[in-house]
Design a protein around this motif. Sequence first.
Motif, short mmCIF file in Angstrom:
data_model
loop_
_atom_site.label_atom_id
_atom_site.label_comp_id
_atom_site.label_asym_id
_atom_site.label_seq_id
_atom_site.Cartn_x
_atom_site.Cartn_y
_atom_site.Cartn_z
N GLN A 147 0.82 -1.21 0.00
CA GLN A 147 0.00 0.00 0.00
C GLN A 147 0.85 1.26 0.00
O GLN A 147 0.45 2.30 -0.53
CB GLN A 147 -0.96 0.01 1.19
CG GLN A 147 -2.16 -0.94 1.04
CD GLN A 147 -3.00 -0.65 -0.19
OE1 GLN A 147 -2.56 -0.83 -1.33
NE2 GLN A 147 -4.21 -0.20 0.03
N ARG A 148 2.05 1.18 0.57
CA ARG A 148 2.97 2.32 0.49
C ARG A 148 3.44 2.52 -0.96
O ARG A 148 3.56 3.66 -1.43
CB ARG A 148 4.17 2.10 1.41
CG ARG A 148 3.85 2.25 2.88
CD ARG A 148 5.00 1.77 3.75
NE ARG A 148 4.65 1.81 5.16
CZ ARG A 148 5.17 2.68 6.03
NH1 ARG A 148 6.06 3.57 5.65
NH2 ARG A 148 4.79 2.65 7.30
N VAL A 149 3.71 1.41 -1.65
CA VAL A 149 4.07 1.50 -3.06
C VAL A 149 2.90 2.09 -3.86
O VAL A 149 3.10 2.94 -4.74
CB VAL A 149 4.48 0.12 -3.62
CG1 VAL A 149 4.67 0.18 -5.14
CG2 VAL A 149 5.76 -0.36 -2.94
N ALA A 150 1.69 1.65 -3.56
CA ALA A 150 0.50 2.19 -4.24
C ALA A 150 0.35 3.68 -3.97
O ALA A 150 -0.04 4.45 -4.86
CB ALA A 150 -0.75 1.43 -3.80
N THR A 151 0.67 4.10 -2.74
CA THR A 151 0.63 5.53 -2.40
C THR A 151 1.66 6.30 -3.21
O THR A 151 1.38 7.38 -3.74
CB THR A 151 0.87 5.71 -0.90
OG1 THR A 151 -0.17 5.04 -0.17
CG2 THR A 151 0.87 7.19 -0.52
#
Length: 227
Positions: A147-151
């Motif tokens: 989810q950090r990568v998606a952010t």
Amino acid sequence: MSIVLAGYGLLKKYGSTAALAGVDVEVHERDSLAIMGPSGSGKSTLLHTLAGIVRPDDGQVLLRGERIDNLGENKLSALRRKRFGFVFQSGQLLPELPAEENVALPLMLEGMPRKEAVAQARRWFAPLGLDGLELRRPGQLSGGQAQRVATARALATEPDVVFADEPTGALDQRTSTEVVQLLTSATRETGAALVMVTHDADVAAHCDRILQVRDGHIGGHSQYTVA
């Protein structure tokens, strides 16, 4: 602060059911807005309408004062790529690409050469706590890391607005808190507005404002002061 995104008189019906029944909403620069409501209340329809994914049957959606709901599909798709960022519950990362290329993907889709796009994408890794994970594929990342990568991908094009649809829905409580804190702080620091659908009151409390949607109507509005 100026209004970045607004919807006025938004109406959307599916058959005889009004998913949105004349909704008005305004989102300001660096604003973080959580949209909450029971299943079927219209909260996801509201997010998708503001994001130009769903066209309203009536009403208007404006981005920095310019109407976008009546744009042709090609122009609307280009606008979503350039000026909006998206974070979904599952992350929707491409499993065959390393993290840095997942983040760089929106830049490459806009014609930026791969080397330049990846270099620009890498700038997000340290601020988002992803240092050293640039070459890992999604299957090698934890849920919180994904989810950090998606952010990072959502922020890569320096968008006006980031839309997050249940971004912590698949995460445990501790990781949910970490991700939403990161999402709200990163958008605020970059100047982007955040519009987030969530069912979790603890997640919503990290936003500046909470909008309650019930049966296609705005049912309540809370203001939070966020440090």
